[in-house]
Write a protein that holds these residues in place. Structure first.
Motif, PDB file in Angstrom:
ATOM      1  N   GLU A  11     -96.116 -22.228 -37.323  1.00 51.53           N
ATOM      2  CA  GLU A  11     -96.269 -22.762 -38.669  1.00 51.53           C
ATOM      3  C   GLU A  11     -95.953 -21.646 -39.659  1.00 51.53           C
ATOM      4  N   ALA A  12     -95.134 -21.943 -40.666  1.00 47.39           N
ATOM      5  CA  ALA A  12     -94.844 -20.979 -41.728  1.00 47.39           C
ATOM      6  C   ALA A  12     -95.997 -21.054 -42.726  1.00 47.39           C
ATOM      7  N   VAL A  13     -96.716 -19.945 -42.886  1.00 46.46           N
ATOM      8  CA  VAL A  13     -97.947 -19.923 -43.679  1.00 46.46           C
ATOM      9  C   VAL A  13     -97.820 -18.916 -44.814  1.00 46.46           C
ATOM     10  N   VAL A  14     -98.269 -19.333 -46.012  1.00 45.79           N
ATOM     11  CA  VAL A  14     -98.316 -18.436 -47.161  1.00 45.79           C
ATOM     12  C   VAL A  14     -99.724 -18.457 -47.738  1.00 45.79           C
ATOM     13  N   THR A  15    -100.121 -17.357 -48.352  1.00 40.67           N
ATOM     14  CA  THR A  15    -101.407 -17.273 -49.024  1.00 40.67           C
ATOM     15  C   THR A  15    -101.218 -17.667 -50.481  1.00 40.67           C
ATOM     16  N   LEU A  16    -102.073 -18.572 -50.959  1.00 38.54           N
ATOM     17  CA  LEU A  16    -102.049 -19.015 -52.348  1.00 38.54           C
ATOM     18  C   LEU A  16    -103.411 -18.749 -52.981  1.00 38.54           C
ATOM     19  N   ILE A  77    -102.488 -22.617 -59.727  1.00 36.90           N
ATOM     20  CA  ILE A  77    -102.231 -21.661 -58.662  1.00 36.90           C
ATOM     21  C   ILE A  77    -101.502 -20.463 -59.262  1.00 36.90           C
ATOM     22  N   LEU A  78    -101.596 -19.355 -58.579  1.00 35.55           N
ATOM     23  CA  LEU A  78    -100.806 -18.180 -58.947  1.00 35.55           C
ATOM     24  C   LEU A  78     -99.490 -18.303 -58.188  1.00 35.55           C
ATOM     25  N   TRP A  79     -98.381 -18.430 -58.924  1.00 35.01           N
ATOM     26  CA  TRP A  79     -97.071 -18.666 -58.324  1.00 35.01           C
ATOM     27  C   TRP A  79     -96.078 -17.726 -58.972  1.00 35.01           C
ATOM     28  N   ASP A  80     -95.415 -16.932 -58.180  1.00 35.69           N
ATOM     29  CA  ASP A  80     -94.484 -15.924 -58.707  1.00 35.69           C
ATOM     30  C   ASP A  80     -95.171 -15.020 -59.722  1.00 35.69           C
ATOM     31  N   ARG A  82     -97.489 -15.758 -61.823  1.00 33.69           N
ATOM     32  CA  ARG A  82     -97.926 -16.431 -63.047  1.00 33.69           C
ATOM     33  C   ARG A  82     -98.739 -17.677 -62.720  1.00 33.69           C
ATOM     34  N   PRO A  83     -99.695 -18.029 -63.594  1.00 35.62           N
ATOM     35  CA  PRO A  83    -100.441 -19.275 -63.383  1.00 35.62           C
ATOM     36  C   PRO A  83     -99.519 -20.489 -63.528  1.00 35.62           C
ATOM     37  N   ARG A  84     -99.717 -21.464 -62.668  1.00 33.37           N
ATOM     38  CA  ARG A  84     -98.931 -22.701 -62.705  1.00 33.37           C
ATOM     39  C   ARG A  84     -99.857 -23.870 -62.410  1.00 33.37           C
ATOM     40  N   PHE A  85     -99.904 -24.849 -63.317  1.00 31.18           N
ATOM     41  CA  PHE A  85    -100.742 -26.032 -63.135  1.00 31.18           C
ATOM     42  C   PHE A  85     -99.943 -27.071 -62.365  1.00 31.18           C
ATOM     43  N   ILE A  86    -100.490 -27.526 -61.241  1.00 36.77           N
ATOM     44  CA  ILE A  86     -99.797 -28.484 -60.375  1.00 36.77           C
ATOM     45  C   ILE A  86    -100.749 -29.589 -59.954  1.00 36.77           C
ATOM     46  N   GLU A  87    -100.166 -30.605 -59.306  1.00 43.39           N
ATOM     47  CA  GLU A  87    -100.951 -31.677 -58.715  1.00 43.39           C
ATOM     48  C   GLU A  87    -101.270 -31.330 -57.262  1.00 43.39           C
TER      49      GLU A  87
END
Length: 123
Positions: A11-16, A77-80, A82-87
């Motif tokens: 499984e390809a896993v990333v920490t968010l 979430i912290l993405w790249d 920067r904060p990013r609001f997602i569903e």
């Protein structure tokens, strides 16, 4: 750039890093699921723990043909960097990162136990 690893189950896993509406933060590991078109799935218990705001009801046909109905919640979430609001869909036992989250990014996976996973913005 976001980096992760291929685990022993391939499984390809990333920490968010997640942030709830009152500032509480949580680090999670999410499996990249290229068959999932949404942004992120989170276990309902984590959605409740973070007090994520309810946005709407969602539904999906699962791989086994069953249909599932679930709440869709907002999360930052912290993405790249920067904060990013997602569903986030409140469904399932583990977090899944979907294709909408990866939109406008390149995904590279070294498919082997311990292989490198890299997500970076498109040039």
């Amino acid at each position: 750039m976001i980096e992760g690893v291929v685990n022993a189950a391939y499984e390809a896993v990333v920490t968010l890093f997640l942030r709830g509406p009152t500032g509480q933060e949580r680090e999670i590991e999410a499996v990249i699921d290229t068959g999932y078109s949404g942004f992120l799935t989170l276990p309902p218990s984590l959605v409740e723990e973070l007090g994520l705001p309810f946005l709407l009801h969602g539904g999906a046909v699962l791989a086994n043909g069953d249909t599932a109905t679930f709440g869709v919640h907002g999360v930052t979430i912290l993405w790249d960097g920067r904060p990013r609001f997602i569903e986030a869909d409140a469904v399932g036992p583990l977090p899944l990162a979907g294709m909408s989250l990866l939109d406008m990014h390149d995904l590279s996976i070294q498919v082997r136990d311990g292989g490198r996973v890299v997500i970076q913005p498109m040039a």
